[in-house]
Every structure is written in structure tokens, then in C-alpha cells.
Design an enzyme around this catalytic site. Structure first.
Site, mmCIF file in Angstrom:
data_model
loop_
_atom_site.group_PDB
_atom_site.id
_atom_site.type_symbol
_atom_site.label_atom_id
_atom_site.label_comp_id
_atom_site.label_asym_id
_atom_site.label_seq_id
_atom_site.Cartn_x
_atom_site.Cartn_y
_atom_site.Cartn_z
ATOM 1 N N GLY A 31 36.867 46.215 37.412
ATOM 2 C CA GLY A 31 37.159 46.617 36.037
ATOM 3 C C GLY A 31 38.570 46.334 35.568
ATOM 4 O O GLY A 31 39.463 45.980 36.354
ATOM 5 N N ASN A 32 38.746 46.466 34.279
ATOM 6 C CA ASN A 32 40.060 46.319 33.674
ATOM 7 C C ASN A 32 40.082 46.984 32.307
ATOM 8 O O ASN A 32 39.047 47.118 31.652
ATOM 9 C CB ASN A 32 40.492 44.842 33.581
ATOM 10 N N SER A 77 42.476 39.349 36.091
ATOM 11 C CA SER A 77 41.923 37.992 36.019
ATOM 12 C C SER A 77 41.077 37.798 34.758
ATOM 13 O O SER A 77 40.714 36.674 34.431
ATOM 14 C CB SER A 77 41.077 37.710 37.263
ATOM 15 N N GLU A 78 40.756 38.913 34.072
ATOM 16 C CA GLU A 78 40.004 38.810 32.813
ATOM 17 C C GLU A 78 40.938 38.872 31.598
ATOM 18 O O GLU A 78 40.488 39.132 30.479
ATOM 19 C CB GLU A 78 38.952 39.920 32.716
ATOM 20 N N HIS A 97 36.506 47.339 30.429
ATOM 21 C CA HIS A 97 35.494 46.569 31.165
ATOM 22 C C HIS A 97 35.221 47.275 32.490
ATOM 23 O O HIS A 97 36.140 47.545 33.259
ATOM 24 C CB HIS A 97 35.985 45.141 31.419
ATOM 25 N N HIS A 99 31.868 48.184 35.678
ATOM 26 C CA HIS A 99 30.614 47.764 36.315
ATOM 27 C C HIS A 99 29.720 49.007 36.406
ATOM 28 O O HIS A 99 29.542 49.572 37.493
ATOM 29 C CB HIS A 99 30.895 47.179 37.702
ATOM 30 N N HIS A 160 26.835 41.474 36.092
ATOM 31 C CA HIS A 160 28.271 41.699 36.271
ATOM 32 C C HIS A 160 28.706 43.087 35.778
ATOM 33 O O HIS A 160 29.058 43.937 36.580
ATOM 34 C CB HIS A 160 29.016 40.565 35.547
HETATM 35 ZN ZN LIG Z 1 34.096 42.678 36.130
#
Ligand SMILES: [Zn+2]
Length: 208
Positions: A31-32, A77-78, A97, A99, A160
Site C-alpha cells: 500500500g501507499n 513505487s506507485e 492504495h 490490498h 492487486h
Molecule cells: Zn499495491
């Protein structure tokens, strides 16, 4: 948004990350979360780090062009996905974000998540858009997400996770929480039998 409000956003990101972890919406380095500050810079969680135990110093400040301005780690990374969403939707001030297990379990079973079976989902979440699978952290995923933004602030990334956005961090968090909560109830109902649909006139009246 004022500068004073900017100063509380770092602690709020940390608080939200802990909530996401405690609610089981993320695990390990999943997550982010990001927020857009008043001058357009973006405060985002670092990549490859457990989000349940972050400190404010771990957050990374990047410019609207993606240059790191402050922070000891590397940005998520997102980051490109977050930046593209902010560019495309000027009202979005925060992105979450995760999961989420019940949401993903339903999605993996072929459930499209719409139409909603609960009034809360219908009125609060609106259309939940399904984004086709693309590898995390790629331009292809960024494009797929951007292509579905017009459908609403709640997106499922196939195989995802989920992405929500809002005018505040709390709104983006509440959308994620509501998504997972309503999906959990729907999944439980499906385990117990054939869930009943909302009355069609209610669904139609909420879509106007
Ligand atoms: Zn993710």
C-alpha cells in the site's frame, strides 16, 4: 487549503497508515498513501517499508514534477500513479492504495462489485470501477488507472488492490473503509446464500 493545514497532514498520513494496518487493509510493505499540499507538492509514503509503523520523518516530499525534495527513503513505487491521478483530477487532494482482502476476494471470484447490495455502498461509494491487471509500478498501470478515473473515486486494480481518492485524506480513507466493509458483508451474504438486490427504484433514484 492553508499552510497551517499542510503542517498537520504528515501526522494524519501516519495515523491513516496505522488505521489501514490495524484494519487489515494492508500487510507488510503493502500500500501507499499520499496527500497534495497547498503549493502542489506531494507528501507520500516511502516504498518497501511497513506502513503500520511509519514515523513522520519517513514520509517523502516530492515536487509536482516528481523530484524528491525531502525524506530519507525513496518514494513509493506507485508515485507515478499518484501523480497522474492528481494531474487528471484537480479535486483529488489525497489518495489511498491498499490490498483489501474482502474486496479482492470478491473481485477474484468474478464479482463485479456493482450493483451495490447495501444502501451505504450505493450512496457513498457510487460506481466502483474495475481496472484491468497491469504490473505494479508500471506506466501501463498508470494508464489503466487514468482511463477509469472518470467513473468515480473508487477503483479496483485486478489481482492487486484498490485505490480511492478524495478532497481530503479522511474522505479517501472513508471510501476505502466503506468499500472493504460493504464487500465483507456482501461476501458473507454470498457464503450464506443468494444475496437479495436493493429495490430497483432505490438504485435508479440514487443514480440520478
Ligand atoms: Zn499495491
Amino acid at each position: 487549503m492553508t499552510i497551517q493545514e499542510d503542517s498537520v497532514l504528515g501526522p494524519e498520513v501516519i495515523k491513516i497508515c496505522r488505521q489501514l494496518y490495524n484494519k487489515g487493509l494492508i500487510a507488510a510493505s503493502d500500500g501507499n498513501v499520499s496527500v497534495r499540499l497547498s503549493e502542489g507538492d506531494i507528501l507520500i509514503t516511502p516504498g518497501g517499508v511497513h506502513k503500520g509503523f511509519l514515523h513522520e520523518e519517513d514520509l517523502v516530499l516530492v515536487s509536482s514534477e516528481g523530484h524528491v525534495l525531502k525524506g530519507r527513503g525513496r518514494p513509493s513505487s506507485e508515485l507515478a500513479m499518484h501523480m497522474a491521478i492528481y494531474r487528471q483530477d484537480p479535486r483529488a487532494m489525497a489518495i489511498v492504495h491498499t490490498h483489501p482482502p474482502w474486496t479482492l476476494a470478491l473481485s477474484l471470484s468474478g464479482d463485479q462489485l456493482s450493483p451495490h447490495l447495501l444502501i451505504e455502498g450505493l450512496m457513498f461509494l457510487g460506481e466502483v470501477s474495475m481496472v484491468p491487471f497491469e504490473m505494479p509500478g508500471t506506466e501501463a498501470l498508470v494508464s489503466a488507472v487514468v482511463n477509469a478515473l472518470h467513473k468515480g473515486p473508487v477503483q479496483i486494480l485486478a489481482h492487486h488492490g484498490a485505490v480511492t481518492r478524495g478532497p481530503t485524506l479522511w474522505k479517501a480513507f472513508e471510501l476505502m473503509e466503506c468499500l472493504e466493509h460493504t464487500c465483507r458483508i456482501k461476501a458473507l451474504a454470498k457464503l450464506l446464500g443468494e444475496p437479495r438486490a436493493l429495490p430497483l427504484n432505490i438504485v435508479q433514484s440514487c443514480q440520478i
